[in-house]
Design a protein around this motif. Sequence first.
Motif, PDB file in Angstrom:
ATOM      1  N   GLY A 236       0.783  -1.235   0.000  1.00 41.16           N
ATOM      2  CA  GLY A 236       0.000   0.000   0.000  1.00 41.16           C
ATOM      3  C   GLY A 236       0.808   1.274   0.000  1.00 41.16           C
ATOM      4  O   GLY A 236       0.228   2.363  -0.142  1.00 41.16           O
ATOM      5  N   ALA A 237       2.142   1.181   0.151  1.00 39.39           N
ATOM      6  CA  ALA A 237       2.911   2.425   0.219  1.00 39.39           C
ATOM      7  C   ALA A 237       4.383   2.146   0.028  1.00 39.39           C
ATOM      8  O   ALA A 237       4.875   1.051   0.338  1.00 39.39           O
ATOM      9  CB  ALA A 237       2.701   3.128   1.561  1.00 39.39           C
ATOM     10  N   ALA A 238       5.080   3.144  -0.482  1.00 36.82           N
ATOM     11  CA  ALA A 238       6.536   3.151  -0.512  1.00 36.82           C
ATOM     12  C   ALA A 238       6.981   4.588  -0.325  1.00 36.82           C
ATOM     13  O   ALA A 238       6.463   5.490  -0.998  1.00 36.82           O
ATOM     14  CB  ALA A 238       7.069   2.588  -1.824  1.00 36.82           C
ATOM     15  N   LEU A 239       7.905   4.799   0.591  1.00 33.01           N
ATOM     16  CA  LEU A 239       8.460   6.128   0.832  1.00 33.01           C
ATOM     17  C   LEU A 239       9.932   5.989   1.184  1.00 33.01           C
ATOM     18  O   LEU A 239      10.335   5.018   1.839  1.00 33.01           O
ATOM     19  CB  LEU A 239       7.765   6.854   1.992  1.00 33.01           C
ATOM     20  N   GLY A 240      10.721   6.979   0.765  1.00 35.74           N
ATOM     21  CA  GLY A 240      12.068   7.066   1.289  1.00 35.74           C
ATOM     22  C   GLY A 240      12.015   7.179   2.797  1.00 35.74           C
ATOM     23  O   GLY A 240      11.058   7.720   3.367  1.00 35.74           O
ATOM     24  N   ASP A 241      13.033   6.657   3.475  1.00 37.02           N
ATOM     25  CA  ASP A 241      12.939   6.520   4.927  1.00 37.02           C
ATOM     26  C   ASP A 241      12.687   7.839   5.652  1.00 37.02           C
ATOM     27  O   ASP A 241      11.926   7.886   6.623  1.00 37.02           O
ATOM     28  CB  ASP A 241      14.180   5.810   5.488  1.00 37.02           C
ATOM     29  N   GLN A 242      13.287   8.927   5.191  1.00 35.90           N
ATOM     30  CA  GLN A 242      13.095  10.190   5.911  1.00 35.90           C
ATOM     31  C   GLN A 242      11.711  10.780   5.679  1.00 35.90           C
ATOM     32  O   GLN A 242      11.117  11.383   6.575  1.00 35.90           O
ATOM     33  CB  GLN A 242      14.187  11.182   5.526  1.00 35.90           C
ATOM     34  N   GLN A 243      11.174  10.604   4.482  1.00 33.30           N
ATOM     35  CA  GLN A 243       9.786  11.013   4.256  1.00 33.30           C
ATOM     36  C   GLN A 243       8.837  10.141   5.066  1.00 33.30           C
ATOM     37  O   GLN A 243       7.816  10.628   5.568  1.00 33.30           O
ATOM     38  CB  GLN A 243       9.462  10.931   2.759  1.00 33.30           C
ATOM     39  N   ALA A 244       9.181   8.861   5.220  1.00 30.41           N
ATOM     40  CA  ALA A 244       8.364   7.977   6.054  1.00 30.41           C
ATOM     41  C   ALA A 244       8.361   8.453   7.506  1.00 30.41           C
ATOM     42  O   ALA A 244       7.331   8.418   8.184  1.00 30.41           O
ATOM     43  CB  ALA A 244       8.875   6.545   5.964  1.00 30.41           C
ATOM     44  N   ALA A 245       9.516   8.903   7.985  1.00 31.31           N
ATOM     45  CA  ALA A 245       9.582   9.418   9.359  1.00 31.31           C
ATOM     46  C   ALA A 245       8.741  10.675   9.517  1.00 31.31           C
ATOM     47  O   ALA A 245       8.077  10.872  10.545  1.00 31.31           O
ATOM     48  CB  ALA A 245      11.031   9.692   9.743  1.00 31.31           C
ATOM     49  N   LEU A 246       8.748  11.553   8.519  1.00 25.20           N
ATOM     50  CA  LEU A 246       7.900  12.752   8.556  1.00 25.20           C
ATOM     51  C   LEU A 246       6.438  12.339   8.653  1.00 25.20           C
ATOM     52  O   LEU A 246       5.659  12.919   9.424  1.00 25.20           O
ATOM     53  CB  LEU A 246       8.143  13.589   7.291  1.00 25.20           C
ATOM     54  N   PHE A 247       6.054  11.316   7.891  1.00 22.58           N
ATOM     55  CA  PHE A 247       4.688  10.793   7.911  1.00 22.58           C
ATOM     56  C   PHE A 247       4.388  10.165   9.265  1.00 22.58           C
ATOM     57  O   PHE A 247       3.312  10.363   9.839  1.00 22.58           O
ATOM     58  CB  PHE A 247       4.518   9.772   6.791  1.00 22.58           C
ATOM     59  N   LYS A 258      10.682  17.499  11.645  1.00 19.87           N
ATOM     60  CA  LYS A 258      11.198  16.380  12.431  1.00 19.87           C
ATOM     61  C   LYS A 258      12.662  16.165  12.055  1.00 19.87           C
ATOM     62  O   LYS A 258      13.124  16.523  10.969  1.00 19.87           O
ATOM     63  CB  LYS A 258      10.393  15.107  12.189  1.00 19.87           C
ATOM     64  N   CYS A 259      13.416  15.541  12.964  1.00 19.57           N
ATOM     65  CA  CYS A 259      14.771  15.113  12.658  1.00 19.57           C
ATOM     66  C   CYS A 259      14.928  13.666  13.107  1.00 19.57           C
ATOM     67  O   CYS A 259      14.617  13.331  14.252  1.00 19.57           O
ATOM     68  CB  CYS A 259      15.827  15.981  13.337  1.00 19.57           C
ATOM     69  N   THR A 260      15.368  12.828  12.188  1.00 20.86           N
ATOM     70  CA  THR A 260      15.619  11.423  12.475  1.00 20.86           C
ATOM     71  C   THR A 260      17.111  11.228  12.678  1.00 20.86           C
ATOM     72  O   THR A 260      17.910  11.569  11.808  1.00 20.86           O
ATOM     73  CB  THR A 260      15.122  10.536  11.323  1.00 20.86           C
ATOM     74  N   TYR A 261      17.468  10.676  13.830  1.00 22.15           N
ATOM     75  CA  TYR A 261      18.875  10.446  14.176  1.00 22.15           C
ATOM     76  C   TYR A 261      19.196   8.970  14.055  1.00 22.15           C
ATOM     77  O   TYR A 261      18.849   8.168  14.908  1.00 22.15           O
ATOM     78  CB  TYR A 261      19.153  10.955  15.594  1.00 22.15           C
ATOM     79  N   GLY A 262      19.831   8.611  12.945  1.00 19.60           N
ATOM     80  CA  GLY A 262      20.230   7.239  12.709  1.00 19.60           C
ATOM     81  C   GLY A 262      21.675   7.186  12.266  1.00 19.60           C
ATOM     82  O   GLY A 262      22.531   7.886  12.819  1.00 19.60           O
ATOM     83  N   LEU A 400      12.072  27.919  13.916  1.00 17.99           N
ATOM     84  CA  LEU A 400      11.692  26.634  14.506  1.00 17.99           C
ATOM     85  C   LEU A 400      11.343  26.820  15.977  1.00 17.99           C
ATOM     86  O   LEU A 400      12.108  27.410  16.739  1.00 17.99           O
ATOM     87  CB  LEU A 400      12.843  25.631  14.369  1.00 17.99           C
ATOM     88  N   LYS A 401      10.185  26.326  16.369  1.00 23.11           N
ATOM     89  CA  LYS A 401       9.717  26.463  17.751  1.00 23.11           C
ATOM     90  C   LYS A 401       9.941  25.184  18.557  1.00 23.11           C
ATOM     91  O   LYS A 401      10.209  25.246  19.759  1.00 23.11           O
ATOM     92  CB  LYS A 401       8.224  26.814  17.773  1.00 23.11           C
ATOM     93  N   THR A 402       9.811  24.043  17.893  1.00 28.35           N
ATOM     94  CA  THR A 402       9.974  22.739  18.536  1.00 28.35           C
ATOM     95  C   THR A 402      10.535  21.787  17.502  1.00 28.35           C
ATOM     96  O   THR A 402      10.178  21.862  16.323  1.00 28.35           O
ATOM     97  CB  THR A 402       8.625  22.195  19.052  1.00 28.35           C
ATOM     98  N   LEU A 403      11.417  20.885  17.933  1.00 31.22           N
ATOM     99  CA  LEU A 403      11.932  19.866  17.031  1.00 31.22           C
ATOM    100  C   LEU A 403      11.458  18.503  17.495  1.00 31.22           C
ATOM    101  O   LEU A 403      11.773  18.063  18.608  1.00 31.22           O
ATOM    102  CB  LEU A 403      13.464  19.903  16.988  1.00 31.22           C
ATOM    103  N   LYS A 404      10.677  17.816  16.645  1.00 31.42           N
ATOM    104  CA  LYS A 404      10.303  16.433  16.910  1.00 31.42           C
ATOM    105  C   LYS A 404      11.461  15.538  16.492  1.00 31.42           C
ATOM    106  O   LYS A 404      12.013  15.711  15.400  1.00 31.42           O
ATOM    107  CB  LYS A 404       9.047  16.044  16.118  1.00 31.42           C
ATOM    108  N   VAL A 405      11.827  14.597  17.325  1.00 28.65           N
ATOM    109  CA  VAL A 405      12.983  13.744  17.033  1.00 28.65           C
ATOM    110  C   VAL A 405      12.585  12.277  17.102  1.00 28.65           C
ATOM    111  O   VAL A 405      11.634  11.899  17.788  1.00 28.65           O
ATOM    112  CB  VAL A 405      14.150  14.020  18.007  1.00 28.65           C
ATOM    113  N   ASP A 406      13.335  11.465  16.363  1.00 26.13           N
ATOM    114  CA  ASP A 406      13.128  10.021  16.398  1.00 26.13           C
ATOM    115  C   ASP A 406      14.417   9.357  15.954  1.00 26.13           C
ATOM    116  O   ASP A 406      15.387  10.022  15.588  1.00 26.13           O
ATOM    117  CB  ASP A 406      11.948   9.611  15.501  1.00 26.13           C
TER     118      ASP A 406
END
Length: 498
Positions: A236-247, A258-262, A400-406
């Motif tokens: 049902g879906a395919a996304l590049g990993d960083q766009q997937a994290a935004l989703f 958002k910022c993904t730390y990997g 930027l007011k807040t940074l969501k991280v994962d």
Amino acid sequence: MAERFVVAIDQGTTSTRCIVFDRRGQLVSLAQQEHKQFFPKPGWVEHDAAEIWRNVERLAPLALSRAGITLDQVAAVGIANQRETTVLWDRRTGAPIGRALVWQDTRTDSLVNRLLTEPGAEQVQRQSALPLATYFSGPRLRWMLDHTPGLQKRAERGEILFGTMETWLIWNLTGGLHVTDVTNASRTNLLDVHTLDWSPEALHFFGIPREMLPEVRPSVAVFGTATAAFPGVRIGAALGDQQAALFGQTCFTPGEAKCTYGTGSFLLLNTGTELVRSDNGLLSTVAYQIGGEPAHFALEGSIAITGSLVQWFRDQLELIATAPEIETLARTVADNGGCYIVPAFSGLYAPHWRSEARGVIVGLTSYITKGHLARAVLEATAWQTREVVDAMNADSGLTLKTLKVDGGMTADNLLMQYIADVLDVPVVRPLASETVSLGAAYAAGLAVGHWPDLEDLRRNWHRAGQWVPAMDPRRRDTEYANWRRAVERTFDWIQPDC
């Protein structure tokens, strides 16, 4: 009726995972397998695409078994993948042509420098909204065609296929469907971001046959039905990993980031249906496209080396035995002792884009201990984030007011606090830490009606932790100035004739 679940195939740089999520977006089970990294020459990074597919075949039944569910309870499968990694394979046999060239690979440096002088280079960059750089798939594809005898002619005859990792996986899952999605296609230098289809001008510029490229589709839509790994289940879906994290972070509104730390780290800001071009070293990229709706775009700051710097500290220097130990070691000292590490192992990405840069450690004295080095490793991630946020604020006209991280590095509380300190904004971690996988699952479930709309997904988001700034502003300014001086010392290390 039995409860239904969604499975995400999260194909990352160092490992592949199959993760099962329930209706509330909660992780039910996880199966993971690392794959081998190949470094045949300095700056070269390769993967075995066949190994990665074999891992998916092994992980699929394991994830379902651990969840205690059967295939008929899986509503859909979604894919999130390492972007820009380039795979070629034989259309008839399905066998890869050599190894996959990974997004970190810089072997195309001299090719890119030559292409930048060619007529049409500016048009390619304008249409793709990307700079010509070693980061992207187009130059890698050209290099592969140049360095395998006879491959260009075979590609022109339609015998050779190209794809990024989601294309390779969908081909194998479905028994021969050759497709990509707009997010991955937008990372090739070959897509016209205005038409969301391959650019004839870019294909001519790179000398790439149209016959070898996959069909471009929306990110959130039914691609087909699996015949392997998850037989009978819709993809049902395919996304590049960083766009997937935004989703997965439910950043559906313009201005949310958002910022993904990997292995690397990636900061994305949703800019809505408007493509915002950067004047400050960021990338303009497709964030996602749901069915026939207009695509959403994002500004992205890509940092090549963050989590992989911790791995280097562990595996190459052998100063820690496990990655989490770096926080304990860093806490043995009060500061970095004047030592800064700039990890330009494969050049510098956003906002500098200096492919010739190489890493440095500066400020070494006899006072420095491994604790100071550990702290400098963590601080490198924070300061690289600061550089990207400054560029993003300038491009977007927002603050930027807040940074969501994962991502895996968010388990390091010292690092998260330091990021809040250097950004001078709160850093927020969601309850669901696996946001890349969750984003792929959300998108796939949305495509098949498992979740009715985006608001239903928003209701699943919950905060698990928050760090607020506590650093003296004068110290922040001084440390940032030192960091920027250290970055300058990485420039021009690789000379053109080397």
